[in-house]
Design a protein around this motif. Structure first.
Motif, PDB file in Angstrom:
ATOM      1  N   ASN A  72       0.806  -1.222   0.000  1.00 17.24           N
ATOM      2  CA  ASN A  72       0.000   0.000   0.000  1.00 17.24           C
ATOM      3  C   ASN A  72       0.841   1.274   0.000  1.00 17.24           C
ATOM      4  OD1 ASN A  72      -2.345  -1.539  -0.156  1.00 17.24           O
ATOM      5  ND2 ASN A  72      -2.573  -1.650   2.055  1.00 17.24           N
ATOM      6  N   ASP A  73       0.981   1.958   1.153  1.00 15.96           N
ATOM      7  CA  ASP A  73       1.729   3.215   1.180  1.00 15.96           C
ATOM      8  C   ASP A  73       3.229   2.989   1.331  1.00 15.96           C
ATOM      9  OD1 ASP A  73       1.622   2.316   3.819  1.00 15.96           O
ATOM     10  OD2 ASP A  73       1.582   4.350   4.655  1.00 15.96           O
ATOM     11  N   GLN A  74       3.651   1.718   1.427  1.00 18.03           N
ATOM     12  CA  GLN A  74       5.084   1.422   1.496  1.00 18.03           C
ATOM     13  C   GLN A  74       5.675   1.519   0.092  1.00 18.03           C
ATOM     14  OE1 GLN A  74       5.327  -2.404   3.433  1.00 18.03           O
ATOM     15  NE2 GLN A  74       4.625  -1.599   5.392  1.00 18.03           N
ATOM     16  N   VAL A  75       6.734   2.285  -0.046  1.00 21.31           N
ATOM     17  CA  VAL A  75       7.318   2.566  -1.357  1.00 21.31           C
ATOM     18  C   VAL A  75       8.339   1.495  -1.734  1.00 21.31           C
ATOM     19  CG1 VAL A  75       8.576   4.281  -2.730  1.00 21.31           C
ATOM     20  CG2 VAL A  75       6.966   5.028  -0.954  1.00 21.31           C
ATOM     21  N   VAL A  76       9.316   1.282  -0.875  1.00 16.22           N
ATOM     22  CA  VAL A  76      10.385   0.313  -1.113  1.00 16.22           C
ATOM     23  C   VAL A  76      10.877  -0.257   0.216  1.00 16.22           C
ATOM     24  CG1 VAL A  76      11.280   1.220  -3.315  1.00 16.22           C
ATOM     25  CG2 VAL A  76      12.085   2.201  -1.151  1.00 16.22           C
ATOM     26  N   HIS A  77      11.592  -1.376   0.125  1.00 14.17           N
ATOM     27  CA  HIS A  77      12.375  -1.956   1.223  1.00 14.17           C
ATOM     28  C   HIS A  77      11.541  -2.479   2.386  1.00 14.17           C
ATOM     29  CE1 HIS A  77      15.758   0.941  -0.308  1.00 14.17           C
ATOM     30  NE2 HIS A  77      15.532  -0.066  -1.139  1.00 14.17           N
ATOM     31  N   GLY A  78      10.278  -2.837   2.119  1.00 12.81           N
ATOM     32  CA  GLY A  78       9.475  -3.465   3.149  1.00 12.81           C
ATOM     33  C   GLY A  78      10.038  -4.826   3.525  1.00 12.81           C
ATOM     34  N   ILE A  79      10.028  -5.147   4.820  1.00 10.53           N
ATOM     35  CA  ILE A  79      10.606  -6.396   5.322  1.00 10.53           C
ATOM     36  C   ILE A  79       9.504  -7.446   5.464  1.00 10.53           C
ATOM     37  CG2 ILE A  79      11.847  -7.488   7.225  1.00 10.53           C
ATOM     38  CD1 ILE A  79      13.023  -4.733   7.893  1.00 10.53           C
ATOM     39  N   PRO A  80       9.648  -8.607   4.834  1.00 10.54           N
ATOM     40  CA  PRO A  80       8.650  -9.675   4.991  1.00 10.54           C
ATOM     41  C   PRO A  80       8.536 -10.130   6.440  1.00 10.54           C
ATOM     42  CG  PRO A  80      10.142 -10.135   3.156  1.00 10.54           C
ATOM     43  CD  PRO A  80      10.720  -8.978   3.904  1.00 10.54           C
ATOM     44  N   GLY A  81       7.320 -10.533   6.819  1.00 12.29           N
ATOM     45  CA  GLY A  81       7.102 -10.974   8.186  1.00 12.29           C
ATOM     46  C   GLY A  81       5.718 -11.570   8.345  1.00 12.29           C
ATOM     47  N   LYS A  82       5.060 -11.266   9.455  1.00 14.28           N
ATOM     48  CA  LYS A  82       3.771 -11.875   9.793  1.00 14.28           C
ATOM     49  C   LYS A  82       2.585 -11.158   9.149  1.00 14.28           C
ATOM     50  CE  LYS A  82       5.452 -13.547  14.265  1.00 14.28           C
ATOM     51  NZ  LYS A  82       5.282 -13.488  15.745  1.00 14.28           N
ATOM     52  N   THR A  83       2.836 -10.063   8.455  1.00 16.81           N
ATOM     53  CA  THR A  83       1.737  -9.307   7.857  1.00 16.81           C
ATOM     54  C   THR A  83       0.959 -10.172   6.872  1.00 16.81           C
ATOM     55  OG1 THR A  83       3.005  -7.264   8.055  1.00 16.81           O
ATOM     56  CG2 THR A  83       1.133  -7.244   6.540  1.00 16.81           C
ATOM     57  N   VAL A  84      -0.361 -10.154   6.999  1.00 15.06           N
ATOM     58  CA  VAL A  84      -1.247 -10.937   6.136  1.00 15.06           C
ATOM     59  C   VAL A  84      -1.829 -10.014   5.067  1.00 15.06           C
ATOM     60  CG1 VAL A  84      -3.347 -12.329   6.054  1.00 15.06           C
ATOM     61  CG2 VAL A  84      -1.829 -12.474   8.045  1.00 15.06           C
ATOM     62  N   LEU A  85      -1.712 -10.412   3.806  1.00 15.73           N
ATOM     63  CA  LEU A  85      -2.288  -9.616   2.725  1.00 15.73           C
ATOM     64  C   LEU A  85      -3.810  -9.676   2.784  1.00 15.73           C
ATOM     65  CD1 LEU A  85       0.007 -10.449  -0.334  1.00 15.73           C
ATOM     66  CD2 LEU A  85       0.225  -8.614   1.349  1.00 15.73           C
ATOM     67  N   LYS A  86      -4.450  -8.521   2.528  1.00 18.58           N
ATOM     68  CA  LYS A  86      -5.901  -8.411   2.586  1.00 18.58           C
ATOM     69  C   LYS A  86      -6.462  -8.027   1.227  1.00 18.58           C
ATOM     70  CE  LYS A  86      -6.103  -5.100   5.559  1.00 18.58           C
ATOM     71  NZ  LYS A  86      -4.686  -4.722   5.506  1.00 18.58           N
ATOM     72  N   ASP A  87      -7.704  -8.401   1.006  1.00 16.36           N
ATOM     73  CA  ASP A  87      -8.396  -8.002  -0.222  1.00 16.36           C
ATOM     74  C   ASP A  87      -8.364  -6.474  -0.336  1.00 16.36           C
ATOM     75  OD1 ASP A  87     -10.201  -8.940  -2.483  1.00 16.36           O
ATOM     76  OD2 ASP A  87     -11.479  -7.436  -1.539  1.00 16.36           O
ATOM     77  N   GLY A  88      -7.982  -5.983  -1.505  1.00 14.49           N
ATOM     78  CA  GLY A  88      -7.904  -4.544  -1.728  1.00 14.49           C
ATOM     79  C   GLY A  88      -6.520  -3.963  -1.580  1.00 14.49           C
ATOM     80  N   ASP A  89      -5.574  -4.730  -1.010  1.00 14.67           N
ATOM     81  CA  ASP A  89      -4.189  -4.264  -0.910  1.00 14.67           C
ATOM     82  C   ASP A  89      -3.529  -4.251  -2.288  1.00 14.67           C
ATOM     83  OD1 ASP A  89      -4.213  -4.048   1.878  1.00 14.67           O
ATOM     84  OD2 ASP A  89      -3.308  -6.025   2.203  1.00 14.67           O
ATOM     85  N   ILE A  90      -2.483  -3.457  -2.403  1.00 12.56           N
ATOM     86  CA  ILE A  90      -1.526  -3.632  -3.502  1.00 12.56           C
ATOM     87  C   ILE A  90      -0.175  -3.936  -2.867  1.00 12.56           C
ATOM     88  CG2 ILE A  90      -2.807  -2.167  -5.102  1.00 12.56           C
ATOM     89  CD1 ILE A  90      -0.660   0.007  -4.691  1.00 12.56           C
ATOM     90  N   VAL A  91       0.600  -4.809  -3.520  1.00  9.45           N
ATOM     91  CA  VAL A  91       1.858  -5.257  -2.919  1.00  9.45           C
ATOM     92  C   VAL A  91       2.963  -5.258  -3.965  1.00  9.45           C
ATOM     93  CG1 VAL A  91       1.253  -7.692  -3.272  1.00  9.45           C
ATOM     94  CG2 VAL A  91       2.995  -7.088  -1.576  1.00  9.45           C
ATOM     95  N   THR A  92       4.082  -4.646  -3.612  1.00 13.28           N
ATOM     96  CA  THR A  92       5.248  -4.609  -4.486  1.00 13.28           C
ATOM     97  C   THR A  92       6.258  -5.660  -4.046  1.00 13.28           C
ATOM     98  OG1 THR A  92       4.974  -2.256  -4.961  1.00 13.28           O
ATOM     99  CG2 THR A  92       7.154  -3.200  -5.333  1.00 13.28           C
ATOM    100  N   LEU A  93       6.659  -6.495  -4.993  1.00 17.93           N
ATOM    101  CA  LEU A  93       7.704  -7.487  -4.766  1.00 17.93           C
ATOM    102  C   LEU A  93       8.941  -7.050  -5.537  1.00 17.93           C
ATOM    103  CD1 LEU A  93       5.642 -10.778  -5.309  1.00 17.93           C
ATOM    104  CD2 LEU A  93       5.855  -9.410  -3.228  1.00 17.93           C
ATOM    105  N   ASP A  94      10.025  -6.820  -4.827  1.00 21.25           N
ATOM    106  CA  ASP A  94      11.308  -6.436  -5.429  1.00 21.25           C
ATOM    107  C   ASP A  94      12.260  -7.604  -5.211  1.00 21.25           C
ATOM    108  OD1 ASP A  94      13.475  -5.127  -6.493  1.00 21.25           O
ATOM    109  OD2 ASP A  94      13.405  -3.422  -5.129  1.00 21.25           O
ATOM    110  N   CYS A  95      12.863  -8.092  -6.303  1.00 17.27           N
ATOM    111  CA  CYS A  95      13.607  -9.354  -6.265  1.00 17.27           C
ATOM    112  C   CYS A  95      14.952  -9.206  -6.967  1.00 17.27           C
ATOM    113  CB  CYS A  95      12.777 -10.438  -6.958  1.00 17.27           C
ATOM    114  SG  CYS A  95      13.563 -12.056  -7.060  1.00 17.27           S
ATOM    115  N   GLY A  96      15.975  -9.826  -6.388  1.00 21.85           N
ATOM    116  CA  GLY A  96      17.283  -9.883  -7.029  1.00 21.85           C
ATOM    117  C   GLY A  96      17.851 -11.282  -6.948  1.00 21.85           C
TER     118      GLY A  96
END
Length: 249
Positions: A72-96
């Motif tokens: 959602n309002d997170q731009v970059v560098h979010g740390i994966p963890g216990k957060t559960v994705l909800k209907d209506g969210d948008i999620v950015t996956l940055d991969c190397g």
């Protein structure tokens, strides 16, 4: 210093790019309400390592995970963890991914279930701005010709481009010269030459372009709480135009 890649090195980067692209494409199918960001990260790490590669981000500057996952309002560098994705969210996956001594880097923003029309437009415009930018990624142009095209397209659609974080060169190091802004006047910066490899990554906000870093020292969010999206690929400049190394269909 800007490192120009030879044909062998570009072949290595094609392999790294393919792994990154396939990882992101695979993950698109598991992005659903109810999954945690840690589960997504684990699946990505297993996929990358099975390809004989290493996650580029894990341990980089102390980052603890394979993916940056920003919601959602997170731009970059979010740390994966216990957060559960909800209907209506948008999620950015940055991969190397790192293989044969070379990195690939890409990012996508995905819808979680049913999202608002405005969020869908944000994701679409962010992706389209990347492709507008690389129309200028041809030999003889200047670096900021790419930057200017991205900014013009984003702002014409009523959104803003993040200024505090930019794209970058990539190769044996995950981040190399030159920096690749997503904004600015055209005709500036180094000339684009054959063998230059860039990670071009528009980061676009629905609201203003200002951002701040949260107390974890990593997660960057929009200052006004508005939604943010990102679209990134690793691109090599060739005589035939830009080749996208991380785009898999």
């Amino acid at each position: 210093m800007i490192y120009i890649k030879n044909s062998q090195e570009i072949d290595y980067m094609r392999e790294a790019g393919r792994i990154v692209g396939e990882t992101l494409l695979m993950l698109k199918d598991i992005i659903k309400p109810g999954i945690t960001t840690a589960e997504i990260d684990k699946i990505a790490e297993e996929f990358i390592t099975k390809q004989g590669a290493k996650p580029s981000f894990k341990g980089y500057g102390g980052f603890p995970a394979t993916l940056c996952i920003s919601i959602n309002d997170q731009v970059v560098h979010g740390i994966p963890g216990k957060t559960v994705l909800k209907d209506g969210d948008i999620v950015t996956l940055d991969c190397g991914a790192l293989i044969n001594g070379f990195h690939g880097d890409a990012a996508r923003t995905y819808a979680v279930g049913n999202i608002s029309d405005e969020a869908a437009k944000l994701i679409k415009v962010t992706e389209e701005s990347f492709f507008k930018g690389i129309e200028k990624a041809v030999i003889g142009n200047r670096l900021t010709d790419i930057s200017h095209e991205i900014q013009e397209y984003v702002e014409a659609n009523g959104f803003s481009v993040v200024r505090d974080f930019v794209g970058h060169g990539i190769g044996k190091s995950l981040h190399e010269d030159p920096e690749v802004p997503n904004f600015g006047r055209p005709g500036r910066g180094p000339k684009l030459v054959e063998g230059l490899v860039l990670a071009i990554e528009p980061m676009v906000n629905i609201g203003g372009f200002h951002v701040r870093t949260k107390q974890d020292g990593w997660t960057v969010v929009t200052a006004d709480g508005s939604l943010s999206a990102q679209y990134e690929n690793t691109v090599v400049i060739t005589p035939d135009g830009p080749e996208i190394l991380t785009l898999v269909k």
